[in-house]
Design an enzyme around this catalytic site. Structure first.
Site, PDB file in Angstrom:
ATOM      1  N   ASP A  21       0.863  -1.161   0.000  1.00  0.00           N
ATOM      2  CA  ASP A  21       0.000   0.000   0.000  1.00  0.00           C
ATOM      3  C   ASP A  21       0.915   1.230   0.000  1.00  0.00           C
ATOM      4  O   ASP A  21       2.117   1.104   0.256  1.00  0.00           O
ATOM      5  CB  ASP A  21      -0.892  -0.015   1.245  1.00  0.00           C
ATOM      6  CG  ASP A  21      -1.822   1.172   1.318  1.00  0.00           C
ATOM      7  OD1 ASP A  21      -2.362   1.574   0.277  1.00  0.00           O
ATOM      8  OD2 ASP A  21      -2.009   1.705   2.426  1.00  0.00           O
ATOM      9  N   ASP A  23      -0.261   4.981   1.137  1.00  0.00           N
ATOM     10  CA  ASP A  23      -0.545   5.907   2.230  1.00  0.00           C
ATOM     11  C   ASP A  23      -0.396   5.241   3.592  1.00  0.00           C
ATOM     12  O   ASP A  23      -0.954   4.169   3.836  1.00  0.00           O
ATOM     13  CB  ASP A  23      -1.968   6.466   2.094  1.00  0.00           C
ATOM     14  CG  ASP A  23      -2.125   7.337   0.860  1.00  0.00           C
ATOM     15  OD1 ASP A  23      -1.240   8.179   0.618  1.00  0.00           O
ATOM     16  OD2 ASP A  23      -3.111   7.170   0.129  1.00  0.00           O
TER      17      ASP A  23
END
Length: 236
Positions: A21, A23
């Site tokens: 991922d 963020d």
């Protein structure tokens, strides 16, 4: 459940792919929250982000509502805000390590190309997939498009990247922190929750609470001490 024992027995492929991922995982910030601050709607967007990360509302609904609030933000101000976002401590070291032991890297993010392309280049990520904010005459319109706008869309992207490398999603490693990573955590061979929300931890094989991605390196080493590691994936 732990897959540490027996991993090398299940994965005979020399191809390896790990998926991250972006963020609050590869960067120490939430892209949409930083854009919201620049647009003067920080509190409103942060509240929606928090609910989405906890799994209280679906990602697709949260994305639409938050992006709508960005309408009118100039592209110049958006870029200025996003260029200030720092990498997560240990991000460079972790990516360097996994690449040194033969992993293809991917970053799959519900965030936006305005930040993911920069982060991907800084870290040398092989695959970067994210959404795109619609901009007209230098102004964000409040609309978004891309492969990661729907609920569970990360799983479809995971399947696509894995197929490109002749790897099954079930032979991958994934690293993430929020509710929208649940779908890929369920598919992957080994799932690492990094400073994650409680809703994701129950789907993880290991939970890292130290806010430094170098803490992931020993986990990867434990999966494949002879550098024959498991197959993995990850993107923008």
């Amino acid at each position: 459940m732990s897959y540490i024992s027996g991993l090398s027995e299940k994965s005979n492929s020399s191809k390896k792919l790990i998926v991250f991922d972006m963020d609050s995982t590869l960067i120490d910030a939430e892209t949409i929250d930083e854009l919201a601050k620049a647009a003067g709607v920080g509190q409103e967007v942060s509240a929606i982000t928090e609910r989405a990360m906890k799994g209280e509302i679906e990602f697709s609904q949260a994305l639409t509502e938050r992006v709508r609030l960005l309408k009118g933000l100039s592209l110049e101000d958006a870029r200025t805000a996003l260029d200030k976002m720092p990498l997560m401590p240990g991000a460079k070291e972790l990516i360097s390590f996994v690449k040194s032991v033969g992993y293809t890297t991917a970053m799959v993010s519900g965030g936006f190309t305005l930040s993911s392309e920069r982060v991907g280049k800084l870290l040398g990520i092989d695959h970067v997939v994210s959404n795109e904010l619609i901009v007209k005459e230098g102004i964000i319109t409040g609309e978004v498009e891309g492969a990661l706008t729907a609920q569970n869309s990360k799983e479809l992207v995971l399947e696509e990247i894995a197929a490109q490398h002749g790897i099954a999603p079930e032979d991958c490693i994934v690293v993430g922190d929020g509710a929208n990573d649940i779908c890929i955590f369920k598919r992957a061979r080994y799932a690492i929750a990094f400073n994650s929300k409680p809703v994701l931890r129950q789907h993880a094989d290991v939970v890292i609470i130290e806010k430094n991605l170098k803490a992931v390196i020993p986990v990867i080493e434990s999966l494949d001490p002879d550098q024959r590691c498991v197959s993995c994936i990850r993107n923008a």
